[in-house]
Design an enzyme around this catalytic site. Structure first.
Site, PDB file in Angstrom:
ATOM      1  N   GLY A 166      75.359  -8.291-102.325  1.00 21.71           N
ATOM      2  CA  GLY A 166      76.568  -9.126-102.194  1.00 21.71           C
ATOM      3  C   GLY A 166      76.990  -9.316-100.755  1.00 21.71           C
ATOM      4  O   GLY A 166      76.443  -8.720 -99.826  1.00 21.71           O
ATOM      5  N   ARG A 169      79.902  -8.476 -95.607  1.00 18.77           N
ATOM      6  CA  ARG A 169      80.669  -8.695 -94.370  1.00 18.77           C
ATOM      7  C   ARG A 169      80.870 -10.187 -94.111  1.00 18.77           C
ATOM      8  O   ARG A 169      81.059 -10.617 -92.973  1.00 18.77           O
ATOM      9  CB  ARG A 169      79.960  -8.045 -93.202  1.00 18.77           C
ATOM     10  CG  ARG A 169      78.507  -8.457 -93.063  1.00 18.77           C
ATOM     11  CD  ARG A 169      77.963  -7.960 -91.796  1.00 18.77           C
ATOM     12  NE  ARG A 169      76.521  -8.116 -91.743  1.00 18.77           N
ATOM     13  CZ  ARG A 169      75.832  -7.919 -90.658  1.00 18.77           C
ATOM     14  NH1 ARG A 169      76.433  -7.590 -89.549  1.00 18.77           N
ATOM     15  NH2 ARG A 169      74.532  -8.070 -90.654  1.00 18.77           N
ATOM     16  N   GLY A 202      81.664  -3.891 -92.486  1.00 16.49           N
ATOM     17  CA  GLY A 202      82.099  -5.272 -92.665  1.00 16.49           C
ATOM     18  C   GLY A 202      82.061  -6.100 -91.392  1.00 16.49           C
ATOM     19  O   GLY A 202      82.476  -7.263 -91.388  1.00 16.49           O
ATOM     20  N   ASP A 336      67.322 -11.601-101.465  1.00 12.89           N
ATOM     21  CA  ASP A 336      68.739 -11.899-101.200  1.00 12.89           C
ATOM     22  C   ASP A 336      68.894 -12.764 -99.951  1.00 12.89           C
ATOM     23  O   ASP A 336      69.975 -13.285 -99.692  1.00 12.89           O
ATOM     24  CB  ASP A 336      69.557 -10.611-101.066  1.00 12.89           C
ATOM     25  CG  ASP A 336      68.953  -9.631-100.081  1.00 12.89           C
ATOM     26  OD1 ASP A 336      67.802  -9.209-100.299  1.00 12.89           O
ATOM     27  OD2 ASP A 336      69.608  -9.299 -99.086  1.00 12.89           O
TER      28      ASP A 336
HETATM   29  P1  AMP Z   1      71.249  -8.355 -94.390  1.00 17.07           P
HETATM   30  O1  AMP Z   1      70.107  -7.447 -94.105  1.00 17.07           O
HETATM   31  O2  AMP Z   1      72.088  -8.685 -93.180  1.00 17.07           O
HETATM   32  O3  AMP Z   1      70.864  -9.554 -95.168  1.00 17.07           O
HETATM   33  O4  AMP Z   1      72.238  -7.506 -95.288  1.00 17.07           O
HETATM   34  C1  AMP Z   1      71.885  -6.907 -96.495  1.00 17.07           C
HETATM   35  C2  AMP Z   1      73.112  -6.533 -97.230  1.00 17.07           C
HETATM   36  O5  AMP Z   1      73.866  -5.583 -96.480  1.00 17.07           O
HETATM   37  C3  AMP Z   1      74.066  -7.672 -97.513  1.00 17.07           C
HETATM   38  O6  AMP Z   1      74.649  -7.419 -98.739  1.00 17.07           O
HETATM   39  C4  AMP Z   1      75.059  -7.565 -96.384  1.00 17.07           C
HETATM   40  O7  AMP Z   1      76.286  -8.158 -96.698  1.00 17.07           O
HETATM   41  C5  AMP Z   1      75.182  -6.069 -96.227  1.00 17.07           C
HETATM   42  N1  AMP Z   1      75.588  -5.658 -94.882  1.00 17.07           N
HETATM   43  C6  AMP Z   1      74.854  -5.756 -93.744  1.00 17.07           C
HETATM   44  N2  AMP Z   1      75.559  -5.283 -92.695  1.00 17.07           N
HETATM   45  C7  AMP Z   1      76.756  -4.892 -93.157  1.00 17.07           C
HETATM   46  C8  AMP Z   1      77.930  -4.316 -92.579  1.00 17.07           C
HETATM   47  N3  AMP Z   1      78.005  -4.052 -91.281  1.00 17.07           N
HETATM   48  N4  AMP Z   1      78.971  -4.056 -93.380  1.00 17.07           N
HETATM   49  C9  AMP Z   1      78.920  -4.309 -94.680  1.00 17.07           C
HETATM   50  N5  AMP Z   1      77.860  -4.844 -95.309  1.00 17.07           N
HETATM   51  C10 AMP Z   1      76.786  -5.126 -94.557  1.00 17.07           C
HETATM   52 MG    MG Z   2      71.370 -11.106 -96.052  1.00 19.76          MG
END
Ligand code: AMP
Ligand code: MG
Length: 582
Positions: A166, A169, A202, A336
């Site tokens: 989900g 952030r 976040g 995702d």
């Molecule tokens: P990503 O690798 O950036 O696609 O992120 C994978 C998942 O981790 C997604 O659900 C992002 O929203 C969550 N996510 C990544 N970085 C953060 C963060 N600093 N705080 C909260 N959720 C995060």
């Molecule tokens: Mg992502």
């Protein structure tokens, strides 16, 4: 010289790591109206893209107070019934209501895309200089009509089902219907915790936000379907990050990118519903996506989900071929991060390949090289298999069988697109038997000589046939390097003969065609890094310079040449690393 057989093996290796090639029996060509306007182009068209700058921009909104978004369509889905912005397992919904957490000030506007602000959001770019803009574009204040939401999705990460992910952030702010009749979904990224933040804070830091801002805009101007970025706002809020996961935690600063896409739904958006057995909701979301974004598919068609699948298969193959044609490695090709509209989303540890190497892995955390540049096509296949798994509950047995046939066609579509694009990169018209050989031969020589991917193709576009014939290109560093290969003369002979058979094709036309598809400037890691170092000290001049230059990547520009953006990368570039930490 190598045999045809060897060359064909190289062609396949270069194109992907597949073995079987199936004939696509079901896929129909994509309706040009059924996607993002850039996504629907059969190939990149820089002129169409650039013409955006010339669109008349009178009557732009001067007052942010007039800017209105709508959330009606998305809040019509069932929303998370658990009240409160805390991490929890979310069920039976598509979105959770979640309010952005304002960044600690003072805020600064680090970058803005005039093309997005004026061309998509109908705002006079002058409004971005106001304090109001800093608030609206960072999630500190809500635009008229905004009901901020965080989207519930899951995904397969590095090959395994990861459960609920989900928007951890990012906040969806609303849909904006612009005066061209387009609908864009606005999101802020780095805007604070949501029910999906898991153990995260976040936030997003300056370095990753500069990279997302610059790269998504650069990709657009390269003609690759992508999300867009309107602005980048940096704050003084301390954010702790262990950039290389080695225990070296540093205090960085929070930043927010205001980003836009026609839709942010991903393969993982459907997967979470199928995995949780929420089949009515799965059907509802699919119907929504099809009605909103695939107008060529009739809502009464009993095969609508199958047709939808065939379009996504087709367009994903096209997208990955486009990535390959500009040497782009996404870095984290989890389900995702794969859009249902087949646009590039969620820029993290991506990279543009410098020395040609199918094993190029931009993400230092990807130890096994799962998402190497050469593996992207087969990872696309894996992700489309997962999409089929998510669709299965709404497909009949017969449709599931047909969907498998569609999926088998993916390899052939990808190889065809790859072939077309690389033929264009070499300025080849029509189709001749040895075209695959010419492409594969060149790529193999580039690999052997570690020639720069972008500049080899670009410099091939900038020489006349006579110059090539006489080998008078000593000033061209990438081409010069390639010419050291022991088989270069053989390749050159074959290529020049092939080009000489192109009737009614002048040298100038040939060069211009090639220059229009072979960029001179891409966002190399070292270029981004240099801009980031300055941005972290509140000097945003290099971000602006790069943003401007990368808005015309096919045009030679004085400032870019002075900055060395088409020169041999500096030695320190080799030492740079990017990770998932952002
Ligand atoms: P990503 O690798 O950036 O696609 O992120 C994978 C998942 O981790 C997604 O659900 C992002 O929203 C969550 N996510 C990544 N970085 C953060 C963060 N600093 N705080 C909260 N959720 C995060
Ligand atoms: Mg992502």
């Amino acid at each position: 010289m190598w045999s045809i057989y060897t060359a064909l093996v190289f062609a396949l290796v270069a194109a992907s790591r597949f073995t079987p090639v199936y004939v696509l029996e079901f896929c129909q060509s994509t309706d040009p109206d059924c996607h993002d306007d850039t996504a629907s182009n059969s190939h990149r068209s820089p002129h169409t893209v650039k013409s955006r700058w010339n669109v008349s921009v009178s009557n732009l909104m001067q007052d942010l107070g007039q800017f209105r978004v709508s959330c009606k369509k998305l809040i019509a889905f069932p929303l998370d019934e658990v009240d409160g912005n805390f991490v929890h397992a979310v069920k039976n919904c598509i979105f959770s209501e979640s309010t952005p957490t304002p960044l600690k000030g003072p805020l600064r506007l680090a970058a803005v895309s005039k093309d997005v602000i004026e061309g998509i959001l109908d705002l006079d770019v002058a409004v971005t200089q106001s304090d109001d803009f800093l608030q609206y574009a960072s999630g500190g204040r809500l635009m008229l009509g905004s009901v901020p939401l965080a989207h519930r999705y899951g995904g397969h990460q590095f090959g395994y089902w990861a459960g609920q992910l989900g928007d951890g952030r990012a906040h969806f702010l609303g849909q904006y219907s612009n005066r061209k009749g387009e609908i864009w979904e606005l999101q802020v990224k780095g805007s604070g915790k949501t029910p999906y933040s898991r153990s995260g804070d976040g936030r997003a830091v300056i370095r990753s936000s500069v990279r997302e801002f610059l790269c998504s805009e650069a990709m657009h101007f390269l003609g690759v379907p992508t999300s867009r970025a309107a602005s980048l706002i940096v704050s003084e809020e301390p954010v702790l990050r262990d950039q290389f996961y080695n225990g070296n935690v540093k205090t960085e600063r929070g930043a927010v990118v205001l980003r836009l896409a026609k839709s942010w739904f991903r393969i993982g958006s459907l997967e979470i519903l199928a995995q949780s057995g929420e089949i009515d909701l799965l059907r509802k979301l699919l119907d929504f996506v099809i009605n909103e974004h695939f107008p060529s598919i009739s809502s009464s068609d009993p095969d609508k989900y199958l047709v939808f699948y065939s379009v996504v298969v087709n367009e994903t193959a096209h997208l990955i071929a486009q990535w390959m044609s500009v040497g782009f490695a996404h870095g984290v090709c989890n389900t995702d991060n794969f859009s249902l509209l087949s646009i590039t989303i969620d820029y993290g540890p991506f990279g543009f390949m410098e020395s040609y190497n199918p094993n190029f892995v931009p993400n230092t955390s990807d130890d096994e090289g799962r998402y190497s540049i050469g593996a992207q096509a087969s990872v696309g296949l894996f992700n489309l298999e997962k999409l089929l798994g998510a669709l299965s509950p709404v497909l009949t047995q017969k449709q599931q069988k047909e969907a498998k046939v569609i999926l088998k066609g993916y390899v052939g579509i990808y190889q065809m697109r790859f072939h077309q694009m690389f033929k264009e990169k070499l300025g080849l018209l029509g189709e001749e038997e040895e075209d695959s050989y010419i492409i594969a031969f060149l790529l193999k020589m580039m690999e052997d000589t570690q020639s720069d991917f972008t500049m080899t193709f670009r410099q091939l576009s900038e020489v006349s046939v006579l110059q090539l014939y006489n080998r008078s290109f000593t000033q061209m560093w990438a081409l010069d390097n390639l010419s050291l290969h022991k088989h270069f003369s053989d390749w050159l002979k074959m290529y020049l003969l092939r080009v000489s058979r192109q009737e009614n094709d002048t040298d100038l036309d040939h060069q211009n065609r090639m220059k229009n598809v072979n960029p001179r400037y891409v966002l190399r890691n070292w270029m981004a890094e240099s801009a980031i170092r300055k941005a972290e000290m509140n000097d945003f001049s290099e971000v602006e310079l790069l943003h401007n230059i990368l808005s015309s990547p096919f045009v030679t520009q004085q400032t870019a040449e002075e900055a060395g953006y088409a020169a041999r990368p500096p030695l320190w570039a080799n030492r740079l690393k990017v990770s998932c930490s952002s």
